[in-house]
Design an enzyme around this catalytic site. Structure first.
Site, PDB file in Angstrom:
ATOM      1  N   LYS A  16       0.846  -1.189   0.000  1.00 17.79           N
ATOM      2  CA  LYS A  16       0.000   0.000   0.000  1.00 17.79           C
ATOM      3  C   LYS A  16       0.884   1.242   0.000  1.00 17.79           C
ATOM      4  O   LYS A  16       1.764   1.390   0.851  1.00 17.79           O
ATOM      5  CB  LYS A  16      -0.928   0.008   1.218  1.00 17.79           C
ATOM      6  N   ASP A 109     -10.151   4.578  10.734  1.00 19.13           N
ATOM      7  CA  ASP A 109     -10.790   4.432   9.429  1.00 19.13           C
ATOM      8  C   ASP A 109     -11.448   3.054   9.289  1.00 19.13           C
ATOM      9  O   ASP A 109     -11.229   2.335   8.309  1.00 19.13           O
ATOM     10  CB  ASP A 109      -9.766   4.639   8.313  1.00 19.13           C
TER      11      ASP A 109
END
Length: 817
Positions: A16, A109
């Site tokens: 990522k 998140d």
């Protein structure tokens, strides 16, 4: 996000890449450092992190590639998921969050895209930048630069750029659970500002409006998770997880139908006019009730046991219902002792609630009027600061005080039932007053850890009433704590034959003790876990932590201890809590947290030399030689320090330095230990002192001296198998193979009961010293199967160190789990 192949380990990974805006705000060094911290998150419901770095100005991190789909993909296909599946997955997510929060990491998140489904379980992804963002936010970087989260799922305080803690993740998880149940998030809107405005209003369609089959308890749990104000939410993800698991359980029948069936309507209604209107409570979080020891206001001390008897009989009845969390009598008794010692100005009801973590408090008193006794009791909501109700006063003949207890329990349980809308069980005949008098005396002694008098009192209680089983259970505890395992086993067999007379909580303790004696760590862990779930603030939670640690599971041990407060309840003023917490942190390599806990322990117990040991371990693991010298000077300068304690401290430091590959630095500490143990005073001229000297001598290479000391110790006490194993190892090192083999065979053939694998463990050490690693492996594996518990010495044992790299040592050592 990129799918890649890890060439070194031949595995697929996901890479990522951080958004450039976040990368500039966070900075490369901070990012890499904090990813390293986040990489320590090892939990079944968290996707681990493998690596991180920076290439061409772009920050990235690497995690395993998870086969399957994310929750968003599942919701697109199915929209609404089965309730049981939702509650199971939600509890798993909450468990993972609770673990991360305990490490100081908030996700920020939580959303369906970051929840991965693998083999029927859910894993939380993307813990990568949360901590780095948190730290950067504290260094003059505006919240606008660092808004991490998704509007539909972020909490109101997160949307407003406020200070965040774990409760923001609880809110986000609540949004996700709502969507799994209804197919849509609770709050929608065209812009982030519109979504936030709806969240601040706190209004959304209840899940039962959209899907009536959803249990009401789930609706209530979600309402609490989605509260606008963080203080109104669950205090932790762990509490949310508990409520979801409770909500998943099928509900029992309704109370009043049952009351009518057993004729207890009258008992339930026999309350004074001050009783407020019944409140129907459907919260997924069950209320916690504590029954205080009833005050003796009769003026006659002979009625003191009646106050304990009343409290215990009501507590036992409530425990049998399984409908409320009940503070065990032992915990309430310990709390009462602390509160008596403090004798402060705080309201006693609030003080008892604070000390035990209860929200509902039952208190009462005993009065005397000529030849009669009056028992009075009331129920208060300590959190709300109001009286819930009081039962009708009960009169009884002073010569037969126990007669009032059956009525008291029925009326109090009826009052609780009407107040909470839950079920109760039919009251039974209480034990005789004489039996409870003895039991009360035994419990007082047991709380003081004075097991001799406690045992005599418990056995007296059983003799006074043979139907009273609970004293026998506590008698078995006394025998266990005194290491008289054979008698403890005999007593437990008697208790087991009458287990139906115990409450559910006490039955779990029975099962725990039986499993401990059998060396069955998994069954012991399961039983004490159930007891801890019934009474989370009791000593059962500590025992769960201790068993988990001994079963080589240090993180569950740490988590359990974190749930207990060292300032109130049974852990208050109890050093073993700190010793176990620091040990659990130590074997996980969390040396910074370990040092914090160890220093707090020393602050709380400044005159206890043993309180220096946890700090010494932590400093040695961190190679803080200067601070170790300061600690040594402080301990040696204590007026109350004796030679054995100082020798033990020095030996502990030396062992830790050896374990952390500072073998040369360890020798001066073993020399200090040897000198302390060799002073020859009345303290060191004991088995403990000579044992310390023998071990220090062995570490310094004084093998013959150590051997002679060990032989003398083993001859004086044949029950100490560690002495025998020690002699066998030294015989091997001195070249006396015949003696070493003789002791090895003796230990390997020892099949006495209740040794819990120690003979095989000691034989395995001798085999390792002889260089027979195959036989050592077999013996140590046998020891583990027989229940040999993990010890801190495993990772610093110079003999077991020869097995490093072999699977058996990884199985034995919690470091490698």
């Amino acid at each position: 996000m990129y799918l890649a192949q890890d060439l070194k380990h031949d595995r697929r990974v996901a890479i990522k890449v951080l958004d450039p805006e976040y990368g500039r705000a966070v900075g490369t060094q901070r990012f890499v450092r904090e990813i390293r911290i986040a990489a320590r998150l090892t939990h079944p419901n968290i996707v681990p992190l493998y690596d991180s770095g920076e290439i061409a100005g772009q920050l990235f991190y690497v995690m395993p590639y998870v086969e399957g789909e994310n929750l968003r993909g599942r919701l697109k296909r199915e929209t609404m998921l089965p309730v049981a599946q939702v509650l199971e997955w939600a509890a798993e997510i909450a468990d993972g969050l609770a673990f991360a929060h305990a490490q100081g990491i908030v996700h920020r998140d939580i959303k369906p895209e970051n929840l991965l489904i693998q083999s029927g379980h859910v894993l939380i992804a993307d813990f990568g930048i949360a901590r780095a963002i948190d730290l950067a936010a504290g260094e003059n970087i505006t919240s606008e630069q660092l808004v991490l989260g998704t509007p539909m799922y972020m909490s109101p305080e997160q949307a407003g750029g406020g200070k965040l803690d774990g409760r923001t993740d609880v809110y986000s998880l609540g949004c996700v659970v709502y969507e799994m149940l209804t197919g849509e998030p609770p709050f929608g809107g065209r812009t982030p500002q519109a979504i936030t405005a709806k969240k601040l209003s706190g209004r959304y369609p209840g899940v039962r409006v959209i899907r009536p089959t959803i249990p009401q308890a789930v609706d209530h749990a979600l309402a609490r998770a989605l509260a606008v104000i963080p203080a109104d939410r669950f205090a932790s993800a762990e509490e949310f997880s508990r409520s979801l698991r409770v909500a998943a359980k099928p509900k029992s029948g309704r109370l009043l139908l049952w009351l009518a069936g057993v004729g207890l309507i009258g008992a339930a209604i026999a309350v004074v006019a001050t009783h407020s209107a019944p409140t129907q409570v459907h919260s997924a979080v069950r209320p916690r009730v504590v029954v205080g020891i009833f005050e003796n206001r009769s003026g006659d001390p002979s009625y003191d046991p009646l106050g304990f008897m009343a409290a215990d009989w009501v507590t036992e009845g409530l425990q049998r219902t399984g409908t409320v969390d009940v503070v065990p009598t032992l915990t309430a008794l310990t709390a009462a002792r602390f509160l008596r010692e403090e004798a402060g100005t705080e309201d006693p009801v609030r003080a008892l609630a604070r000390e035990t973590g209860a929200s509902l408090v039952v208190t009462g008193a005993i009065y005397r009027d000529q030849d009669s006794l009056l028992v009075q009791a009331q129920l208060a909501n300590a959190k709300a600061g109001r009286l819930v109700g009081a039962v009708e006063p009960i009169w009884t003949d002073e010569k037969q005080p126990a007669q009032a207890l059956q009525q008291l329990r029925a009326r109090l349980m009826g009052l609780l039932a009407l107040s909470l809308d839950d079920r109760v069980i039919q009251a039974e005949r209480p034990p005789t007053y004489a039996a409870y008098q003895a039991f009360s005396e035994g419990m007082d002694a047991y709380v003081r850890e004075d097991y001799g008098p406690a045992l005599a009192a418990f056995e007296g209680a059983r003799a006074a009433d043979t139907t009273f089983v609970l004293p026998l259970l506590y008698a078995s505890f006394c025998y266990m704590n005194s290491r008289n395992y054979a008698v403890a086993d005999s007593v437990l067999r008697i208790v087991a034959s009458q287990r139906d007379r115990l409450s559910k909580y006490d039955r779990y303790w029975l099962d725990y003790q039986k499993a401990e004696l059998a060396g069955n760590a998994s069954e012991a862990l399961a039983a004490i876990r159930h007891a801890a779930e019934l009474a989370p603030t009791s000593k059962a939670t500590y025992n769960f932590a201790a068993v988990a640690f001994e079963a080589r599971e240090p993180f569950p041990a740490e988590s359990a201890l974190r749930r207990l407060s060292p300032d109130v309840g049974p852990m208050r003023g109890w050093f073993p809590y700190w010793d176990l917490l620091s040990s659990a942190l130590h074997v996980q390599g969390k040396h910074r947290l370990e040092l914090e806990a160890a220093r707090e322990a020393r602050r709380r117990f400044p005159d206890r030399i043993t309180a220096y040991l946890p700090e010494a371990r932590a400093l040695a693991a961190k190679h803080e030689s200067t601070e170790l010298e300061h600690l040594w000077s402080a301990a040696a300068g204590k007026i109350n320090a004796n030679s054995t304690e100082i020798g033990t401290l020095a030996y502990e430091v030396g062992s830790e330095l050896f374990a952390h590959e500072d073998s040369s630095d360890s020798q001066p500490w073993f020399t200090r230990a040897y000198k302390a143990f060799a002073t020859g005073d009345e303290i060191t001229d004991t088995h403990e002192g000579r044992w310390g000297r023998a071990r220090a001598a062995a570490r310094l290479g004084r093998l013959r001296e150590a051997f002679d000391l060990g032989e003398a110790l083993a001859a004086a006490d044949s029950t100490r198998l560690d002495y025998v194993g020690f002699v066998g190892v030294l015989a091997s090192q001195l070249g006396n193979q015949m003696r070493a083999e003789e002791l090895l065979h003796k230990l390997a053939a020892d099949r006495r009961s209740f040794t819990l694998g120690e003979p095989r463990f000691q034989a395995g050490r001798i085999a390792a010293a002889l260089g027979d690693l195959e036989r050592a492996t077999e013996l140590l594996a046998s020891a583990q199967r027989e229940g040999y518990a993990y010890e801190m010495d495993f990772h610093r044992d110079e003999i077991l160190a020869r097995l490093r790299g072999l699977p058996i040592l990884r199985q034995l050592d919690a470091h490698d789990k």
